[in-house]
Design an enzyme around this catalytic site. Structure first.
Site, mmCIF file in Angstrom:
data_model
loop_
_atom_site.group_PDB
_atom_site.id
_atom_site.type_symbol
_atom_site.label_atom_id
_atom_site.label_comp_id
_atom_site.label_asym_id
_atom_site.label_seq_id
_atom_site.Cartn_x
_atom_site.Cartn_y
_atom_site.Cartn_z
ATOM 1 N N ASP A 454 0.827 -1.133 0.124
ATOM 2 C CA ASP A 454 -0.116 -0.123 0.103
ATOM 3 C C ASP A 454 0.848 1.184 -0.028
ATOM 4 O O ASP A 454 2.053 1.038 0.194
ATOM 5 C CB ASP A 454 -0.715 -0.105 1.375
ATOM 6 C CG ASP A 454 -2.238 0.850 1.146
ATOM 7 O OD1 ASP A 454 -2.371 1.427 0.088
ATOM 8 O OD2 ASP A 454 -3.113 0.790 1.945
ATOM 9 N N GLU A 457 2.811 6.909 -2.287
ATOM 10 C CA GLU A 457 2.596 8.122 -3.444
ATOM 11 C C GLU A 457 2.932 9.481 -2.827
ATOM 12 O O GLU A 457 3.433 10.242 -3.464
ATOM 13 C CB GLU A 457 1.233 8.224 -3.889
ATOM 14 C CG GLU A 457 0.412 7.158 -4.101
ATOM 15 C CD GLU A 457 -0.120 6.156 -3.320
ATOM 16 O OE1 GLU A 457 -0.688 4.985 -3.749
ATOM 17 O OE2 GLU A 457 -0.024 6.535 -1.840
ATOM 18 N N ASP A 520 -8.822 3.712 -3.258
ATOM 19 C CA ASP A 520 -9.918 3.896 -2.367
ATOM 20 C C ASP A 520 -11.084 4.602 -3.384
ATOM 21 O O ASP A 520 -11.274 5.871 -3.536
ATOM 22 C CB ASP A 520 -9.482 4.966 -1.275
ATOM 23 C CG ASP A 520 -8.384 4.467 -0.594
ATOM 24 O OD1 ASP A 520 -8.315 3.063 -0.543
ATOM 25 O OD2 ASP A 520 -7.800 5.076 0.154
#
Length: 765
Positions: A454, A457, A520
Site C-alpha cells: 500500500d 505516493e 480507495d
C-alpha cells in the site's frame, strides 16, 4: 502546464524561446561521436546511429545573428526497432532528472541515420523520423510512409518563469501530495500535432473519461482516491488511435496539455533544461503496447491461485483469528471458493505501522494460525507500507543505521500524516533495502504468501536521498524501488511465476511487478463506473493485471451495489472483497448476494483456462487481460469513447450494470455475438439496451470463438487439461488453434474442433 494566453500571447511572467530552424544536421554514432567536423560536445547518442540538430531560437540570416542567440540541441536515435528517441536540450549539461530504466533497449541501437540536402532521416523498422533542413522547424514521424504526427512551428520551446508568473502547478503544488509549488523556473516543452478525429488514451490509471482530449494531466503520484483528478499510478505514456504512442522519458513531474492549450496539439513539458521522449510505432494499438512493454518491461506470469477470490478483513473492522476462521468456514459452507485471505493494517499493533510483528493481543499464535489457514487450502496476504511510525521499534533502528530518508540538515524526515511521526525507508540505500527485505523474509518464513504494498505516493521533496537523487525525480520513482524490493523477496522465496503483489502506486515500468488495484473508491454505482474507467486507462498504459475493491472501499454498499459490483469484480484478472469500516462477506447484504457470489466465482473458475492463457500471452506481448474495446476493434469508430464496457481477453465482452434496476446500455461490434450464460445469439453493429437480474449481465462471446472451458468450480489452480472441453460459438473460427497453458507450465494445443494437436509441451515451446 499552460504557458500561453491564447494563440498570440504568453501568460504574465512567462518568456519562451522556440526552435525556429534546423540550422545544421549531423549524423551521430555512439562510439565515434558526430560525423564530419561538428563538435563532439554537442552530444553522442546512447543508441548507436542517430542525428544531432542545432536549432537556433531565431532564423539565422547573417553571421551576427548567432551572437547572444540561445539554441536547442535536438538528438534523435533509436533504442529499439520501431521506437525513436528524441532529446531536446537547452543546456546539454543542465538539469535532467534522468529517464526510466529501459530493459528492452538493444545494445548499439536499432536505427539507420542519413543526411541529405533536404534534411535528415532516422529509420527504425517501420518508423521514420524526418527533419527538414532550414526554416521553419519541421520534425515529422511516419509509419511506412504515412505521417503520424510531428513537431512544427513554436512546438519545441524553452520557457522561463518570473517569480510572479501566473501558471498553475496543479497537484505538484499540494504539499500533502509531496509537492510544494513550482520547483523550477525553467521548462522545456514539445508539442506534437493532433489530427482530425485523433483520440488520446493512457497516462496511467485515471478515473475521468477514457479519452484524454481536452484534459490537463499532471504526472505526479498522489493519494487522492478514485473520485478526483489525482492518480495513484501516473505513467507519462499515451497511446493514439492513429497508430502510435509516446513515452516522456522522465520520472519527475511531466505536465500534459492534450488539446487543452493549443487545441491542434498535444503539449508535454518538464522542468529543467532537457526533455526526452520516445515515439513508438504501431500500426495497431496492440503493436504499440507490445513495443512499449518490450522497452520498459513486460509483466511476468502470475500464479494461477492469485486469480481466485481474495477475501479481506477490511481496514478498521474488529477481527481476530476466530473472526477470520468464521468467515473462511462460512464461505466454504456456502460453496464460495476463496483462494487468498488478506489481513489488512491491524494485523500489526496500532501506531506501530510498520514493525512487521503480529499484534500479540489479537494474534498470539501467528505461526499456528498461518498453518491452520494453509490447512484450509488458502494463501495468506498481509498489508505493508514503506513508512515506519516513530513508535515502531524499527524507527530507532532505521534512524541509527541511516536507513530512513533525511532532510538536508541531516535530521530524519518525519510528519504526522497517516502515522504519527512516521519516517520513510530510503530505498536508494542498498543497505536500507536489504534491511527492509529482511523483515519481509521473516514473514515469508513464517508462512505469509504475498504482500499488499500500500501507499508510496506521498513522497516529499524537502529531503536528501542517500544516493543524491533529485527529490523531484524520486517522487514518482519511489514506488518502483519500493515494489521491486518486495517483489524481489517473493521471487527469491517462491520463484518466478509464483510471486504476486497487491500494489496501489506505480509509474512506467510498474507493470513488471503485478498485481495493481484501483485504490480507495466509494460504495456507489458512480464510483464503480469511475473504477472501471481507471482500469481501462491503466490497461492502455501497459498494465496487464488489475483489480479493485468489490463493493467499494469507503462506506458500506447497499445490496444492489454490492451484487452488481461482485459480478463486475469477478469478471477481471484479479478479484478482492475489501472495505474500510465494514466487512465484505456477502451474507451480510442478503442471501441473493451469496447466490451472485457463487454464480460468478464458479463462472470465473470455469474460465480459468482462458484467463490464465490471457495472462501467459500478456507476459509475451504486454497486451492486458482486461482491455478496452479500442484494443480489439481499432477500425471501428464507434468504440472510440467507450468506457462502460470492456473485453475480458480477446473474446468475451462484458458490460457491467451500473443501476439497481438492471437497465444497461452497451455497444456490440459487428457480427453474431452469443450471450455466455443464456446462449442467446444477437447481431452486433450497434447499441443495445437490456435489463438484467442480479445473477446476469451483458457478457457476450465474440463471433467465431472456440472457448476453453474448465472442469472445476472450486479453485483456480487446477489441471486445466484434465476434463477440458470447448464451447464453440457462431461464426467462422478465429485462428487455426486454441492454446491452453496449465499452471504447471504444460501447454496443450487444439484445433478449432477441440482435437489435440500433437502432445503437450512446456511454456515457450
Amino acid at each position: 502546464m499552460k504557458f500561453t494566453d491564447g494563440f498570440w500571447q504568453l501568460r504574465p511572467g512567462v518568456t519562451a524561446l522556440y526552435a525556429q530552424e534546423a540550422y545544421d544536421i549531423w549524423q551521430a554514432d555512439a562510439a565515434a561521436g558526430l560525423s564530419g567536423t561538428a563538435p563532439a560536445a554537442l552530444g553522442r547518442t546512447s543508441d548507436g546511429a542517430g542525428l544531432v540538430v542545432t536549432a537556433p531560437t531565431a532564423v539565422i540570416a547573417k553571421r551576427g545573428d548567432i551572437l547572444n542567440r540561445p539554441t536547442l540541441t535536438v538528438t534523435l536515435s533509436s533504442p529499439l526497432e520501431g521506437v525513436v528517441r528524441v532529446r531536446v536540450a537547452h543546456h546539454i549539461g543542465g538539469r535532467w532528472h534522468g529517464g526510466f530504466g529501459l530493459p528492452g533497449a538493444v545494445e548499439g541501437g536499432a536505427g539507420a541515420a542519413s543526411v541529405s540536402e533536404e534534411g535528415g532521416t532516422l529509420v527504425s523498422g517501420p518508423l521514420t523520423a524526418r527533419i527538414a533542413k532550414g526554416a521553419p522547424w519541421s520534425l515529422s514521424f511516419e509509419h511506412d510512409g504515412t505521417r503520424l504526427t510531428g513537431s512544427g512551428h513554436k512546438a519545441q520551446g524553452y520557457v522561463q518563469l518570473a517569480p510572479n508568473a501566473q501558471v498553475d502547478p496543479g497537484v505538484v503544488g499540494n504539499a500533502r501530495s509531496g509537492g510544494a509549488g513550482p520547483q523550477s523556473r525553467a521548462y522545456v516543452h514539445e508539442q506534437l500535432d493532433l489530427g482530425v478525429g485523433e483520440l488520446i488514451y493512457g497516462l496511467g490509471e485515471r478515473f475521468g473519461p477514457i479519452v484524454k482530449n481536452g484534459q490537463t494531466v499532471d504526472i505526479w503520484n498522489a493519494d487522492g482516491g478514485t473520485s478526483s483528478e489525482q492518480a495513484y499510478k501516473n505513467v507519462p505514456f499515451y497511446l493514439s488511435n492513429r497508430g502510435y504512442g509516446v513515452l516522456v522519458n522522465d520520472p519527475g513531474h511531466v505536465s500534459f496539455e492534450i488539446g487543452s492549450e493549443a487545441v491542434e496539439r498535444l503539449q508535454f513539458s518538464v522542468p529543467g533544461e532537457v526533455l526526452e521522449y520516445f515515439v513508438i510505432a504501431g500500426p495497431t494499438p496492440k503493436d504499440v503496447l507490445e513495443r512499449y512493454t518490450a522497452l520498459t518491461g513486460r509483466p511476468p506470469i502470475v500464479p494461477a491461485w492469485s486469480y481466485g477470490l481474495w477475501l479481506s478483513t477490511s481496514f478498521t473492522t474488529d477481527y481476530d483469528e476466530q473472526t477470520v476462521t468464521s468467515f473462511v468456514d462460512e464461505m466454504a459452507r456456502r460453496e464460495l471458493p476463496v483462494s487468498v485471505f488478506h489481513f489488512d493494517c491491524f494485523w500489526m499493533r496500532e501506531f506501530n505501522w510498520c514493525d512487521f510483528e503480529w499484534d500479540p493481543r489479537v494474534f498470539p499464535d501467528p505461526e499456528g494460525m498461518l498453518d491452520r489457514l494453509h490447512g484450509k487450502d488458502l494463501r495468506v496476504s498481509v498489508w505493508i507500507n514503506p513508512y515506519i511510525g516513530q513508535r515502531s521499534p524499527l524507527f530507532a533502528e532505521g534512524a541509527e543505521a541511516k536507513y530512513l530518508v533525511k532532510r538536508a540538515d541531516g535530521s530524519v524526515w518525519q510528519w504526522d500524516l497517516w502515522q504519527a511521526g512516521m519516517g520513510l525507508v530510503d530505498f536508494t540505500n542498498p543497505d536500507a533495502t536489504a534491511w527492509f527485505q529482511s523483515k519481509l523474509r521473516a514473514l515469508v518464513d513464517q508462512g505469509v504468501d504475498c504482500f499488499k504494498t500500500d501507499f508510496g505516493e506521498r513522497i516529499p521533496l524537502d529531503v536528501a536521498w542517500f544516493d543524491g537523487a533529485d527529490p523531484e525525480r524520486m517522487h514518482n520513482l519511489y514506488t518502483l524501488l519500493y515494489n521491486k524490493a518486495v517483489h524481489d523477496v517473493l521471487v527469491g522465496a517462491r520463484g518466478e511465476g509464483d510471486a504476486v503483489l497487491f500494489a496501489r502506486s506505480a509509474t512506467a515500468g510498474g507493470q513488471s511487478m503485478p498485481v495493481h488495484w484501483g485504490g480507495d473508491s466509494t460504495s456507489t454505482f458512480a464510483s464503480m463506473a469511475e473504477t472501471l474507467r481507471g482500469g481501462l486507462s491503466l490497461a492502455l498504459s501497459g498494465f496487464a493485471h488489475w483489480s479493485h475493491d468489490i463493493g467499494g472501499f469507503e462506506g458500506t454498499p447497499d445490496a444492489a451495489v454490492f451484487k452488481r459490483w461482485t459480478a463486475f469484480g469477478l469478471l477481471g484478472s484479479h478479484s478482492r472483497f475489501h472495505g474500510s469500516t465494514s466487512y465484505r462477506v456477502p451474507w451480510i447484504f442478503d442471501e441473493e448476494a451469496v447466490d451472485v457470489t457463487r454464480t460468478f466465482t464458479h463462472l470465473k473458475m470455469r474460465l480459468m483456462p482462458y484467463l490464465f492463457q490471457a495472462g501467459v500471452d500478456a507476459a509475451a506481448s504486454g497486451v492486458p487481460i482486461l482491455r478496452p474495446l479500442q484494443l480489439e476493434f481499432p477500425e471501428d469508430p464507434a468504440v472510440g469513447y467507450l468506457d462502460r464496457q470492456y473485453m475480458l481477453g480477446s473474446d468475451i465482452l462484458v458490460a457491467p450494470v451500473f443501476t439497481a434496476s438492471g437497465d444497461v446500455e452497451f455497444y456490440l461490434p459487428a457480427g453474431r455475438w452469443t450471450h455466455l450464460l443464456t446462449g442467446e445469439e444477437v447481431t452486433g453493429g450497434g447499441w443495445r439496451r437490456e435489463t438484467h437480474g442480479f445473477q446476469s449481465l451483458p457478457i457476450y462471446v465474440r463471433p467465431g470463438t472456440v472457448l476453453p472451458w474448465g472442469a472445476r468450480v472450486d479453485r483456480p489452480d487446477y489441471d486445466y487439461l484434465d476434463g477440458l472441453t470447448f464451447r464453440t460459438f457462431a461464426g467462422e473460427p478465429r485462428g487455426a488453434e486454441v492454446v491452453v497453458t496449465n499452471p504447471d507450465g504444460r501447454v496443450g494445443r487444439f484445433d478449432t474442433q477441440g482435437n489435440a494437436i500433437g502432445g503437450t509441451g512446456k511454456v515457450g515451446e
